[in-house]
Design a protein around this motif. Structure first.
Motif, PDB file in Angstrom:
ATOM      1  N   ASN A  70       0.839  -1.183   0.000  1.00 46.72           N
ATOM      2  CA  ASN A  70       0.000   0.000   0.000  1.00 46.72           C
ATOM      3  C   ASN A  70       0.886   1.250   0.000  1.00 46.72           C
ATOM      4  O   ASN A  70       1.730   1.433   0.880  1.00 46.72           O
ATOM      5  N   LYS A  71       0.692   2.127  -0.995  1.00 43.36           N
ATOM      6  CA  LYS A  71       1.592   3.266  -1.166  1.00 43.36           C
ATOM      7  C   LYS A  71       1.579   4.216   0.017  1.00 43.36           C
ATOM      8  O   LYS A  71       2.618   4.754   0.414  1.00 43.36           O
ATOM      9  N   VAL A  72       0.403   4.441   0.596  1.00 45.43           N
ATOM     10  CA  VAL A  72       0.296   5.357   1.728  1.00 45.43           C
ATOM     11  C   VAL A  72       1.033   4.791   2.934  1.00 45.43           C
ATOM     12  O   VAL A  72       1.832   5.485   3.588  1.00 45.43           O
ATOM     13  N   LEU A  73       0.781   3.524   3.254  1.00 43.75           N
ATOM     14  CA  LEU A  73       1.459   2.895   4.381  1.00 43.75           C
ATOM     15  C   LEU A  73       2.959   2.795   4.163  1.00 43.75           C
ATOM     16  O   LEU A  73       3.754   3.037   5.071  1.00 43.75           O
ATOM     17  N   ARG A  74       3.325   2.454   2.930  1.00 46.80           N
ATOM     18  CA  ARG A  74       4.748   2.309   2.628  1.00 46.80           C
ATOM     19  C   ARG A  74       5.480   3.623   2.860  1.00 46.80           C
ATOM     20  O   ARG A  74       6.542   3.655   3.485  1.00 46.80           O
ATOM     21  N   HIS A  75       4.930   4.723   2.345  1.00 43.93           N
ATOM     22  CA  HIS A  75       5.615   5.998   2.506  1.00 43.93           C
ATOM     23  C   HIS A  75       5.605   6.453   3.965  1.00 43.93           C
ATOM     24  O   HIS A  75       6.569   7.074   4.427  1.00 43.93           O
ATOM     25  N   PHE A  76       4.541   6.128   4.695  1.00 43.21           N
ATOM     26  CA  PHE A  76       4.482   6.496   6.111  1.00 43.21           C
ATOM     27  C   PHE A  76       5.615   5.835   6.891  1.00 43.21           C
ATOM     28  O   PHE A  76       6.302   6.482   7.687  1.00 43.21           O
ATOM     29  N   PHE A  77       5.818   4.539   6.661  1.00 49.45           N
ATOM     30  CA  PHE A  77       6.875   3.824   7.379  1.00 49.45           C
ATOM     31  C   PHE A  77       8.269   4.153   6.841  1.00 49.45           C
ATOM     32  O   PHE A  77       9.259   4.111   7.580  1.00 49.45           O
ATOM     33  N   LEU A  78       8.322   4.483   5.553  1.00 50.58           N
ATOM     34  CA  LEU A  78       9.624   4.770   4.939  1.00 50.58           C
ATOM     35  C   LEU A  78      10.126   6.167   5.276  1.00 50.58           C
ATOM     36  O   LEU A  78      11.345   6.405   5.302  1.00 50.58           O
ATOM     37  N   PHE A  79       9.211   7.072   5.539  1.00 49.79           N
ATOM     38  CA  PHE A  79       9.533   8.487   5.713  1.00 49.79           C
ATOM     39  C   PHE A  79      10.718   8.734   6.661  1.00 49.79           C
ATOM     40  O   PHE A  79      11.629   9.505   6.310  1.00 49.79           O
ATOM     41  N   PRO A  80      10.784   8.129   7.845  1.00 50.94           N
ATOM     42  CA  PRO A  80      11.909   8.422   8.750  1.00 50.94           C
ATOM     43  C   PRO A  80      13.264   8.000   8.199  1.00 50.94           C
ATOM     44  O   PRO A  80      14.292   8.579   8.548  1.00 50.94           O
ATOM     45  N   PHE A  81      13.244   6.970   7.338  1.00 51.62           N
ATOM     46  CA  PHE A  81      14.510   6.465   6.801  1.00 51.62           C
ATOM     47  C   PHE A  81      15.020   7.300   5.631  1.00 51.62           C
ATOM     48  O   PHE A  81      16.219   7.302   5.345  1.00 51.62           O
ATOM     49  N   ILE A  82      14.115   7.983   4.934  1.00 50.96           N
ATOM     50  CA  ILE A  82      14.512   8.711   3.729  1.00 50.96           C
ATOM     51  C   ILE A  82      15.549   9.778   4.038  1.00 50.96           C
ATOM     52  O   ILE A  82      16.632   9.803   3.441  1.00 50.96           O
ATOM     53  N   PHE A  83      15.248  10.652   4.994  1.00 49.79           N
ATOM     54  CA  PHE A  83      16.194  11.713   5.330  1.00 49.79           C
ATOM     55  C   PHE A  83      17.498  11.134   5.886  1.00 49.79           C
ATOM     56  O   PHE A  83      18.593  11.599   5.547  1.00 49.79           O
ATOM     57  N   LEU A  84      17.381  10.111   6.735  1.00 50.84           N
ATOM     58  CA  LEU A  84      18.566   9.517   7.358  1.00 50.84           C
ATOM     59  C   LEU A  84      19.539   8.977   6.314  1.00 50.84           C
ATOM     60  O   LEU A  84      20.722   9.345   6.298  1.00 50.84           O
ATOM     61  N   PHE A  85      19.060   8.126   5.419  1.00 49.11           N
ATOM     62  CA  PHE A  85      19.955   7.490   4.451  1.00 49.11           C
ATOM     63  C   PHE A  85      20.408   8.471   3.366  1.00 49.11           C
ATOM     64  O   PHE A  85      21.552   8.398   2.906  1.00 49.11           O
ATOM     65  N   ASN A  86      19.530   9.382   2.960  1.00 47.93           N
ATOM     66  CA  ASN A  86      19.945  10.385   1.983  1.00 47.93           C
ATOM     67  C   ASN A  86      21.053  11.273   2.535  1.00 47.93           C
ATOM     68  O   ASN A  86      22.031  11.580   1.845  1.00 47.93           O
ATOM     69  N   THR A  87      20.902  11.681   3.799  1.00 49.49           N
ATOM     70  CA  THR A  87      21.900  12.562   4.415  1.00 49.49           C
ATOM     71  C   THR A  87      23.217  11.835   4.645  1.00 49.49           C
ATOM     72  O   THR A  87      24.295  12.357   4.324  1.00 49.49           O
ATOM     73  N   LEU A  88      23.140  10.631   5.184  1.00 43.68           N
ATOM     74  CA  LEU A  88      24.368   9.868   5.446  1.00 43.68           C
ATOM     75  C   LEU A  88      25.088   9.521   4.149  1.00 43.68           C
ATOM     76  O   LEU A  88      26.317   9.601   4.069  1.00 43.68           O
ATOM     77  N   GLY A  89      24.320   9.124   3.138  1.00 38.45           N
ATOM     78  CA  GLY A  89      24.938   8.793   1.855  1.00 38.45           C
ATOM     79  C   GLY A  89      25.648   9.984   1.240  1.00 38.45           C
ATOM     80  O   GLY A  89      26.764   9.864   0.710  1.00 38.45           O
ATOM     81  N   THR A  90      25.008  11.150   1.301  1.00 39.33           N
ATOM     82  CA  THR A  90      25.609  12.374   0.756  1.00 39.33           C
ATOM     83  C   THR A  90      26.860  12.759   1.547  1.00 39.33           C
ATOM     84  O   THR A  90      27.907  13.076   0.977  1.00 39.33           O
ATOM     85  N   PHE A  91      26.760  12.703   2.883  1.00 41.61           N
ATOM     86  CA  PHE A  91      27.869  13.104   3.746  1.00 41.61           C
ATOM     87  C   PHE A  91      29.095  12.201   3.548  1.00 41.61           C
ATOM     88  O   PHE A  91      30.208  12.687   3.305  1.00 41.61           O
ATOM     89  N   PHE A  92      28.884  10.889   3.631  1.00 43.01           N
ATOM     90  CA  PHE A  92      30.026   9.975   3.546  1.00 43.01           C
ATOM     91  C   PHE A  92      30.614   9.906   2.136  1.00 43.01           C
ATOM     92  O   PHE A  92      31.810   9.610   1.981  1.00 43.01           O
TER      93      PHE A  92
END
Length: 241
Positions: A195-217
């Motif tokens: 379900n797209k709504v549920l998927r994005h709800f649960f994924l949301f906290p990880f998006i910023f974390l992994f995007n930021t860490l990937g960019t930084f490292f």
């Protein structure tokens, strides 16, 4: 409508907002940057092959005309409103040497008869015309069942040169670090509910974390491009086939 436009822009041209909402931020921002940096090289009548929604059209300010061609996919009419002409899988429906430039982004992996398509690129492109082509190397299967191949740099060089193109530039987008963080985020997305709504709800906290860490490292650690996202080629047609 306004919100949809913002989301669409962040999908293909991610900015700061994309760090928070785009789970493909790492691959998309590097691809977007590579295309924008080279957009000035494409001039005159431009063919965007596999154009989709024409997300990069605004970059090509040197083009006097912009024609989008794509495969017709039944059931996706709403997503193909930007397509000007449909491709039948064999012949690009234009006369020989019509175009000054060709743009083709993230398409060749979906083409089973790649030599035949490159021969068509050669046919519709003028002598000394320029092509900007990007293809994925490290990416998961997508748009199934129409995902057929991943090409290494030497394979693409061979394909392009034997089909009448000189290679002006070849670069890679992404590196081992960005690939690792992007794929970690992809894994989390893939195991979440469909379900797209549920998927994005649960994924949301990880998006910023992994995007930021990937960019930084990727900036802090030594660069290794034996694993990378995309090959980016600038080609010039030097001869007819």
């Amino acid at each position: 409508m306004f919100l949809r436009q913002i989301i669409q822009k962040e999908k293909f041209q991610p900015g700061i907002l994309g760090l928070f909402i785009n789970h493909n931020f790492l691959i998309r921002t590097l691809l977007f940057s590579a295309i924008r940096k080279r957009a000035h090289l494409l001039t005159g009548e431009l063919l965007d092959f596999g154009c989709g929604t024409k997300p990069y059209k605004s970059f090509f300010y040197n083009a006097s005309a912009y024609t989008g061609v794509d495969y017709k996919i039944e059931g996706r009419e709403n997503k193909q409103r930007e397509v000007d002409v449909f491709y039948d899988g064999n012949t690009i429906p234009f006369e020989d040497k019509k175009f000054d430039s060709i743009l083709c982004t993230e398409v060749l992996e979906h083409v089973f008869n790649i030599d035949e398509l490159l021969q068509e690129f050669n046919r519709v492109l003028k002598i000394n015309g320029t092509a900007l082509i990007t293809t994925p190397f490290m990416w998961e299967e997508h748009e199934m069942p129409y995902d057929f191949a991943r090409y290494t740099t030497p394979a693409l060089k061979s394909l392009y040169t034997k089909n009448g193109f000189d290679i002006i530039e070849n670069t890679k987008s992404g590196n081992y670090i960005t690939v690792i963080f992007q794929f970690q985020l992809n894994y989390i997305k893939n195991i979440l509910p469909e379900n797209k709504v549920l998927r994005h709800f649960f994924l949301f906290p990880f998006i910023f974390l992994f995007n930021t860490l990937g960019t930084f490292f990727s900036f802090c650690l030594p660069t290794d491009q034996t694993a990378y996202f995309n090959n980016v080629f600038v080609l010039v047609k030097k001869s007819d086939l």
